[in-house]
Write a protein that holds these residues in place. Sequence first.
Motif, PDB file in Angstrom:
ATOM      1  N   ALA A 457      -4.482 -17.318  16.754  1.00  0.00           N
ATOM      2  CA  ALA A 457      -4.336 -17.953  15.372  1.00  0.00           C
ATOM      3  C   ALA A 457      -4.464 -18.200  14.304  1.00  0.00           C
ATOM      4  O   ALA A 457      -4.596 -18.610  12.781  1.00  0.00           O
ATOM      5  N   LEU A 458      -5.326 -19.912  14.889  1.00  0.00           N
ATOM      6  CA  LEU A 458      -6.296 -20.503  13.659  1.00  0.00           C
ATOM      7  C   LEU A 458      -7.469 -20.106  13.179  1.00  0.00           C
ATOM      8  O   LEU A 458      -7.529 -20.246  12.099  1.00  0.00           O
ATOM      9  N   GLU A 459      -7.722 -19.243  14.037  1.00  0.00           N
ATOM     10  CA  GLU A 459      -9.291 -18.512  13.273  1.00  0.00           C
ATOM     11  C   GLU A 459      -8.962 -17.959  12.298  1.00  0.00           C
ATOM     12  O   GLU A 459      -9.692 -17.473  11.411  1.00  0.00           O
ATOM     13  N   GLU A 460      -7.374 -16.910  13.232  1.00  0.00           N
ATOM     14  CA  GLU A 460      -7.381 -16.074  12.259  1.00  0.00           C
ATOM     15  C   GLU A 460      -6.765 -16.332  10.109  1.00  0.00           C
ATOM     16  O   GLU A 460      -6.445 -15.637   9.487  1.00  0.00           O
ATOM     17  N   LEU A 461      -5.396 -17.632  10.798  1.00  0.00           N
ATOM     18  CA  LEU A 461      -5.055 -18.333   9.779  1.00  0.00           C
ATOM     19  C   LEU A 461      -6.721 -18.375   9.067  1.00  0.00           C
ATOM     20  O   LEU A 461      -6.219 -18.899   7.321  1.00  0.00           O
ATOM     21  N   GLU A 462      -7.509 -19.530   9.480  1.00  0.00           N
ATOM     22  CA  GLU A 462      -8.560 -19.667   8.491  1.00  0.00           C
ATOM     23  C   GLU A 462      -9.343 -18.349   8.139  1.00  0.00           C
ATOM     24  O   GLU A 462      -9.420 -18.712   6.867  1.00  0.00           O
ATOM     25  N   ALA A 463      -9.515 -17.255   8.145  1.00  0.00           N
ATOM     26  CA  ALA A 463      -9.735 -16.350   7.832  1.00  0.00           C
ATOM     27  C   ALA A 463      -8.858 -15.789   6.830  1.00  0.00           C
ATOM     28  O   ALA A 463      -9.378 -15.745   5.729  1.00  0.00           O
ATOM     29  N   PHE A 464      -7.449 -15.815   6.931  1.00  0.00           N
ATOM     30  CA  PHE A 464      -6.550 -15.694   5.893  1.00  0.00           C
ATOM     31  C   PHE A 464      -6.766 -15.940   4.475  1.00  0.00           C
ATOM     32  O   PHE A 464      -6.659 -15.779   3.491  1.00  0.00           O
ATOM     33  N   LEU A 465      -7.508 -17.207   4.953  1.00  0.00           N
ATOM     34  CA  LEU A 465      -7.320 -18.263   4.116  1.00  0.00           C
ATOM     35  C   LEU A 465      -7.863 -17.903   3.364  1.00  0.00           C
ATOM     36  O   LEU A 465      -8.266 -18.154   1.620  1.00  0.00           O
ATOM     37  N   GLY A 466      -9.471 -17.740   3.347  1.00  0.00           N
ATOM     38  CA  GLY A 466     -10.898 -17.454   2.586  1.00  0.00           C
ATOM     39  C   GLY A 466     -10.409 -16.058   2.253  1.00  0.00           C
ATOM     40  O   GLY A 466     -11.018 -15.878   0.858  1.00  0.00           O
ATOM     41  N   ARG A 467      -9.336 -14.471   2.649  1.00  0.00           N
ATOM     42  CA  ARG A 467      -9.690 -13.194   2.702  1.00  0.00           C
ATOM     43  C   ARG A 467      -8.539 -14.077   0.745  1.00  0.00           C
ATOM     44  O   ARG A 467      -8.461 -13.363   0.059  1.00  0.00           O
ATOM     45  N   LEU A 468      -7.206 -14.854   1.341  1.00  0.00           N
ATOM     46  CA  LEU A 468      -6.648 -15.285   0.189  1.00  0.00           C
ATOM     47  C   LEU A 468      -7.063 -15.491  -1.228  1.00  0.00           C
ATOM     48  O   LEU A 468      -6.730 -15.482  -2.034  1.00  0.00           O
ATOM     49  N   ARG A 469      -8.268 -16.684  -0.976  1.00  0.00           N
ATOM     50  CA  ARG A 469      -8.974 -16.996  -1.861  1.00  0.00           C
ATOM     51  C   ARG A 469      -9.697 -16.402  -2.826  1.00  0.00           C
ATOM     52  O   ARG A 469      -9.889 -16.787  -3.524  1.00  0.00           O
ATOM     53  N   GLU A 470     -10.173 -15.419  -1.793  1.00  0.00           N
ATOM     54  CA  GLU A 470     -11.173 -14.613  -2.573  1.00  0.00           C
ATOM     55  C   GLU A 470     -10.354 -14.289  -4.180  1.00  0.00           C
ATOM     56  O   GLU A 470     -10.165 -13.606  -4.504  1.00  0.00           O
ATOM     57  N   ALA A 471      -9.374 -13.306  -3.475  1.00  0.00           N
ATOM     58  CA  ALA A 471      -8.380 -12.086  -3.509  1.00  0.00           C
ATOM     59  C   ALA A 471      -7.819 -13.126  -5.160  1.00  0.00           C
ATOM     60  O   ALA A 471      -7.267 -13.058  -6.431  1.00  0.00           O
ATOM     61  N   LEU A 472      -7.649 -15.146  -5.159  1.00  0.00           N
ATOM     62  CA  LEU A 472      -7.466 -15.376  -6.209  1.00  0.00           C
ATOM     63  C   LEU A 472      -8.591 -15.720  -7.326  1.00  0.00           C
ATOM     64  O   LEU A 472      -8.119 -15.726  -8.164  1.00  0.00           O
ATOM     65  N   VAL A 473      -9.835 -16.023  -6.629  1.00  0.00           N
ATOM     66  CA  VAL A 473     -10.645 -15.637  -7.412  1.00  0.00           C
ATOM     67  C   VAL A 473     -10.598 -14.498  -8.297  1.00  0.00           C
ATOM     68  O   VAL A 473     -11.171 -14.454  -9.528  1.00  0.00           O
ATOM     69  N   GLN A 474     -10.610 -13.577  -7.648  1.00  0.00           N
ATOM     70  CA  GLN A 474     -10.072 -11.455  -8.617  1.00  0.00           C
ATOM     71  C   GLN A 474      -9.410 -12.379  -9.278  1.00  0.00           C
ATOM     72  O   GLN A 474     -10.002 -11.816 -10.477  1.00  0.00           O
ATOM     73  N   CYS A 475      -7.926 -12.761  -9.616  1.00  0.00           N
ATOM     74  CA  CYS A 475      -7.342 -12.790 -10.406  1.00  0.00           C
ATOM     75  C   CYS A 475      -7.538 -13.767 -11.336  1.00  0.00           C
ATOM     76  O   CYS A 475      -7.322 -13.450 -12.011  1.00  0.00           O
ATOM     77  N   GLY A 476      -8.476 -14.423 -10.810  1.00  0.00           N
ATOM     78  CA  GLY A 476      -8.480 -15.356 -12.006  1.00  0.00           C
ATOM     79  C   GLY A 476      -9.794 -15.338 -13.151  1.00  0.00           C
ATOM     80  O   GLY A 476     -10.266 -14.580 -13.923  1.00  0.00           O
ATOM     81  N   LYS A 477     -10.661 -13.737 -12.242  1.00  0.00           N
ATOM     82  CA  LYS A 477     -11.557 -13.521 -13.159  1.00  0.00           C
ATOM     83  C   LYS A 477     -10.664 -12.502 -13.921  1.00  0.00           C
ATOM     84  O   LYS A 477     -11.261 -12.301 -15.265  1.00  0.00           O
TER      85      LYS A 477
END
Length: 743
Positions: A457-477
């Motif tokens: 769960a912790l590993e996947e939460l960490e990976a999910f935060l990475g994907r969420l950050r990438e989505a946030l970067v895409q939204c910012g672009k």
Amino acid sequence: ASSPDEEWPEAEKAEKLARGAALKWASGVFYRPEKLEGLGHYRRRETQRNSSIQSRLKSTVQSYLEGVSAGLEQLRSAAQEVQSVCQDLGAARWALLDSADHFQGLQQMRELMEEHVQLASVVQVLPQIFSVHEVFSHILQLLRGQHLLEAHVELMMVEQLRDDILSQLHLRGLSSAQATVLSYFSGLQELNESLAKQLWDIVGSSLRLVREDPVLFVTAVRIIEREEKIDDTLLLEATFLPPGRPKGWRQKFYQVLQDTMTGARFHAPRMDAEGPGLARHLAALQKDIVSELRVVKDLMVQCVPAHYNILSVCTATYHQALSSHLQEILREDLDKQGLFLLLEWALRVYHSPEMMGHPDLLPEVDVSALDPLMSSELVDQTERRYVMKVKASVVEWMQRTLDVEFKEWFKEEEPETDHEGFFQSALPAIVMQMLNENIQVASLITDSLQQKIYNMALEELEAFLGRLREALVQCGKEHQQDRAVPKYYIPHLLAVLNNNLALSNSVSSLHPDTACREVPASLQAALDRMQKKATQLLLEELLLDLQPLCLQLPSRKWLSGSQLVGSMCEVIDKYAKDFSRVRKPVFTLLLAESELLVANQYLRALLQRRMVCKSREERGQLCQRLLQDATQLRELFCSLGLDRSQQSLEAVFALRELISLKDPALLSLEVLGFITKYPDVSDEHVSTLLDIRGDVSREVRHVVLEMMAQHPQLLPEGYRPIFSTILVPVQELPFCLRKGKCA
């Protein structure tokens, strides 16, 4: 001739000892004169005692001499008798030697006698031998009528007859005749097989028979025990083993019983791997095994000898069969529900009061002494398979949640708020609920599985935060290309910050151990990166609105007193109101970062545009403007809740003090204090500040720069850089002609 003293030295020695003892006694008794009056009394007493001793000695010697005389007489008589016996034995020997030839004629008589005895034995059993086939027919009728005990008695009699004949032939080395006997008794094999078939059919139906008709089952057990005793007797004698022995019917009894118990139910066709089919199959196994063990415990135990340990055998049989059956099931491609059901059934249900711990089975049924139903290696392997299935499901659900969240950012409406008015979305609740449910479900099996799910769960939460950050970067672009998209860009960024804070606060609750609430470093780093990215995007928005105003710094218009900083304060205040929709820790962080951004942009404008004061009055006017602007900005941030100790605008006040110094000769001392307080200040920054003053000579500048070279500064831990991000443009060198002097 030698004297008597020389012949008997012991007598002389004894006499001397006696005289010495007598003298010693007399001196002890008569050492006083008045004691001499009793001398006559002592003489008479000693005389009497000596007489008594002498008479006893004479009697003893006389008795000894009489015994010696009798012994000598007996020895003389025995010698005469021995001589007589020797004479008789010699005569007998000569008589036997004379009769040896006559004994050889008795050998033929002995052989005839043995043959007569054998023929007499054969004559006695001839009626039984001639009636063998008739007995075979009778035994067959008994078997068909299920009169098994009577049939077995007659069968044993015929077998005994055959075995006796074969044994006699074996002892006399007539092996060639054994084939004839076996051919004559060949029907025994068929009858044995027929009886065995009925016995194994009965044993195969034992669980039903002990409830309906236990007599038949008990009969089968009695016959098996008879055969087992015959086997044991023959094996102990070990002289001749008849054909077909040992039968080993007791071992066959166990085998048939075990095959019956582990029959169709443990060789079911391939089941549904999606869960419901497996659940029904395991429930049926649980019901049948408990029911049959109750029958064995309550009924079958009474029908067999105690040494059969029938309940322990049946329990071990079910246990081993289940262990193999579970391994077969695990070879299928089970889904997570199927794997969970199997683990729960093997590790929890199997030992519970619903199955092997059932009150009707205890205490006789005990599987704790047996090997585990699933080995530790198999449990670990199955748990890992389950974790992989859960992981795939979690990843899928998290991606769906992220896709929904990304679409929410571009909707024509603000994000939802909580009861306190803070922006938020359902993302943290969905993610944490999903992870927590899986961890709690795993806790129903084993602690090791719960720990594996928690780590996943912790590993996947960490990976999910990475994907969420990438989505946030895409939204910012996309927002950079068109600031109107998304429409509520800033509120959604604030919601992301609140969500990130909620996730950070909730992560510790996932840990199975309530005493251990530490968040792993890698996950905390992912949360920090997420917060940093959202904060960065918000500050970029603030910067975009501040840049048009900062471009007017410094200027003559600004110097003469415009409302430039007032406009900046309005922009900052507007953003601060938006920032108030995030919770306190993040709100304070946004204020501090905004203040640092404002201070940095203000200093950047001053240092990069190189406004040079032409006079003392203009320098004073610049210092006054710097004081007013810095004071106004500082008061604004203080009113918003940012303490002065946390503000970077103090650098503007320090820079003003450097510019307002009246005596340029003191600049080196002032600059030393300035770089001590702000160690990221470079030579270029200081040189630019000296240019802004407009009154610093080349010598003073050299002294100041030399002083800085002699006092290099190190950045202290926790220092927030202010000047290191401000690049000062390089001064253009004057153009020089070749072989000429520079102007």
